[in-house]
Write a protein that holds these residues in place. Structure first.
Motif, mmCIF file in Angstrom:
data_model
loop_
_atom_site.group_PDB
_atom_site.id
_atom_site.type_symbol
_atom_site.label_atom_id
_atom_site.label_comp_id
_atom_site.label_asym_id
_atom_site.label_seq_id
_atom_site.Cartn_x
_atom_site.Cartn_y
_atom_site.Cartn_z
ATOM 1 N N SER A 184 0.825 -1.208 0.000
ATOM 2 C CA SER A 184 0.000 0.000 0.000
ATOM 3 C C SER A 184 0.858 1.257 0.000
ATOM 4 O O SER A 184 0.481 2.276 -0.580
ATOM 5 N N SER A 185 2.028 1.214 0.630
ATOM 6 C CA SER A 185 2.897 2.391 0.606
ATOM 7 C C SER A 185 3.601 2.539 -0.742
ATOM 8 O O SER A 185 4.005 3.628 -1.110
ATOM 9 N N ALA A 186 3.743 1.444 -1.475
ATOM 10 C CA ALA A 186 4.391 1.495 -2.789
ATOM 11 C C ALA A 186 3.466 2.055 -3.856
ATOM 12 O O ALA A 186 3.902 2.333 -4.978
ATOM 13 N N LYS A 187 2.227 2.242 -3.521
ATOM 14 C CA LYS A 187 1.249 2.736 -4.485
ATOM 15 C C LYS A 187 1.649 4.089 -5.066
ATOM 16 O O LYS A 187 1.391 4.372 -6.224
ATOM 17 N N ASN A 188 2.316 4.905 -4.284
ATOM 18 C CA ASN A 188 2.679 6.250 -4.729
ATOM 19 C C ASN A 188 4.059 6.334 -5.373
ATOM 20 O O ASN A 188 4.516 7.411 -5.699
ATOM 21 N N GLN A 189 4.726 5.196 -5.521
ATOM 22 C CA GLN A 189 6.061 5.171 -6.097
ATOM 23 C C GLN A 189 6.017 4.675 -7.535
ATOM 24 O O GLN A 189 5.166 3.868 -7.887
ATOM 25 N N LYS A 190 6.970 5.137 -8.331
ATOM 26 C CA LYS A 190 7.056 4.660 -9.713
ATOM 27 C C LYS A 190 7.955 3.434 -9.758
ATOM 28 O O LYS A 190 8.940 3.347 -9.027
ATOM 29 N N ASN A 191 7.623 2.491 -10.639
ATOM 30 C CA ASN A 191 8.443 1.285 -10.774
ATOM 31 C C ASN A 191 9.620 1.560 -11.694
ATOM 32 O O ASN A 191 9.839 2.682 -12.145
ATOM 33 N N LYS A 192 10.392 0.512 -12.021
ATOM 34 C CA LYS A 192 11.608 0.722 -12.821
ATOM 35 C C LYS A 192 11.309 1.170 -14.249
ATOM 36 O O LYS A 192 12.190 1.650 -14.942
ATOM 37 N N PHE A 193 10.073 1.018 -14.696
ATOM 38 C CA PHE A 193 9.691 1.483 -16.028
ATOM 39 C C PHE A 193 9.086 2.884 -15.966
ATOM 40 O O PHE A 193 8.481 3.354 -16.925
ATOM 41 N N LEU A 194 9.223 3.530 -14.809
ATOM 42 C CA LEU A 194 8.702 4.872 -14.550
ATOM 43 C C LEU A 194 7.190 4.949 -14.718
ATOM 44 O O LEU A 194 6.639 5.963 -15.148
ATOM 45 N N GLU A 195 6.531 3.867 -14.385
ATOM 46 C CA GLU A 195 5.074 3.829 -14.402
ATOM 47 C C GLU A 195 4.589 3.715 -12.975
ATOM 48 O O GLU A 195 5.219 3.079 -12.140
ATOM 49 N N GLN A 196 3.449 4.327 -12.704
ATOM 50 C CA GLN A 196 2.901 4.265 -11.358
ATOM 51 C C GLN A 196 1.749 3.267 -11.353
ATOM 52 O O GLN A 196 0.752 3.443 -12.041
ATOM 53 N N GLU A 197 1.914 2.218 -10.580
ATOM 54 C CA GLU A 197 0.891 1.179 -10.480
ATOM 55 C C GLU A 197 -0.116 1.611 -9.418
ATOM 56 O O GLU A 197 0.253 2.140 -8.376
ATOM 57 N N ASP A 198 -1.391 1.384 -9.679
ATOM 58 C CA ASP A 198 -2.415 1.793 -8.728
ATOM 59 C C ASP A 198 -2.531 0.846 -7.549
ATOM 60 O O ASP A 198 -2.796 1.261 -6.436
ATOM 61 N N ASN A 199 -2.347 -0.443 -7.800
ATOM 62 C CA ASN A 199 -2.611 -1.404 -6.744
ATOM 63 C C ASN A 199 -1.674 -2.606 -6.864
ATOM 64 O O ASN A 199 -1.652 -3.275 -7.887
ATOM 65 N N TYR A 200 -0.954 -2.874 -5.798
ATOM 66 C CA TYR A 200 -0.080 -4.043 -5.746
ATOM 67 C C TYR A 200 -0.671 -5.141 -4.859
ATOM 68 O O TYR A 200 -0.044 -6.171 -4.669
ATOM 69 N N MET A 201 -1.830 -4.900 -4.285
ATOM 70 C CA MET A 201 -2.416 -5.862 -3.341
ATOM 71 C C MET A 201 -2.660 -7.226 -3.977
ATOM 72 O O MET A 201 -2.514 -8.250 -3.317
ATOM 73 N N PHE A 202 -3.017 -7.237 -5.231
ATOM 74 C CA PHE A 202 -3.289 -8.531 -5.870
ATOM 75 C C PHE A 202 -2.043 -9.413 -5.848
ATOM 76 O O PHE A 202 -2.147 -10.640 -5.769
ATOM 77 N N LEU A 203 -0.862 -8.805 -5.902
ATOM 78 C CA LEU A 203 0.385 -9.571 -5.828
ATOM 79 C C LEU A 203 0.563 -10.201 -4.443
ATOM 80 O O LEU A 203 1.056 -11.329 -4.328
ATOM 81 N N VAL A 204 0.155 -9.482 -3.409
ATOM 82 C CA VAL A 204 0.244 -10.020 -2.046
ATOM 83 C C VAL A 204 -0.703 -11.200 -1.899
ATOM 84 O O VAL A 204 -0.336 -12.244 -1.355
#
Length: 156
Positions: A45-65
């Motif tokens: 949930s804290s990573a939601k506001n960070q950009k990934n290595k492709f400089l894209e901002q993902e809205d939700n990472y919860m599905f990965l958890v």
């Protein structure tokens, strides 16, 4: 009349307390798994506001958890409601989650400090090679990298 109103308000406030005790669900997530799950959920949930290595901002990472722990949202919700009704247990779980996150933060800070130190040593060595070709005679072998050996061959 006032005494009756105050008495009525007092009775209303006292009667509004919740004594709901939830039954332990059949597919309850264990405490240890819940600690790990919540740790990963807070990080996601804290990573939601960070950009990934492709400089894209993902809205939700919860599905990965959820995929990592092979659970669905319903099972988590049921377990979470049960643990939140058990205040002492949930407090213990959250303390462990905080310890996990703090230890991860310390680990990554130390790792970053180590990487920065390596980069700094590499930059110093590279700058000194460019400024003085004789530096290889003064630098201990354990500090030289394979790339530096190639540069040394060019210098010779």
């Amino acid at each position: 009349m006032r005494k009756a109103a105050y008495t009525l308000i007092g009775l209303l406030l006292v009667s509004c307390t919740s004594n709901t005790i939830y039954k332990k669900p059949e597919n309850l997530i264990s405490k240890d798994s819940m600690v790990l799950l919540l740790t990963d959920m807070y990080i996601a949930s804290s990573a939601k506001n960070q950009k990934n290595k492709f400089l894209e901002q993902e809205d939700n990472y919860m599905f990965l958890v959820y995929e990592k722990y092979k659970i669905d949202t319903t099972r988590f919700d049921i377990s979470n409601v049960y643990y939140t009704s058990q205040v002492d247990e949930y407090t213990e779980i959250l303390k462990k989650v905080k310890r996990n996150i703090d230890s991860l933060a310390t680990f990554y800070k130390e790792m970053k400090k180590e990487q920065d130190s390596i980069k700094r040593k590499d930059k110093i060595l590279k700058d000194s090679v460019l400024n003085d070709k004789r530096v290889f005679k003064e630098v201990p072998e354990e500090l030289l990298i394979e790339r530096d050996y190639k540069e040394l061959e060019k210098v010779k």
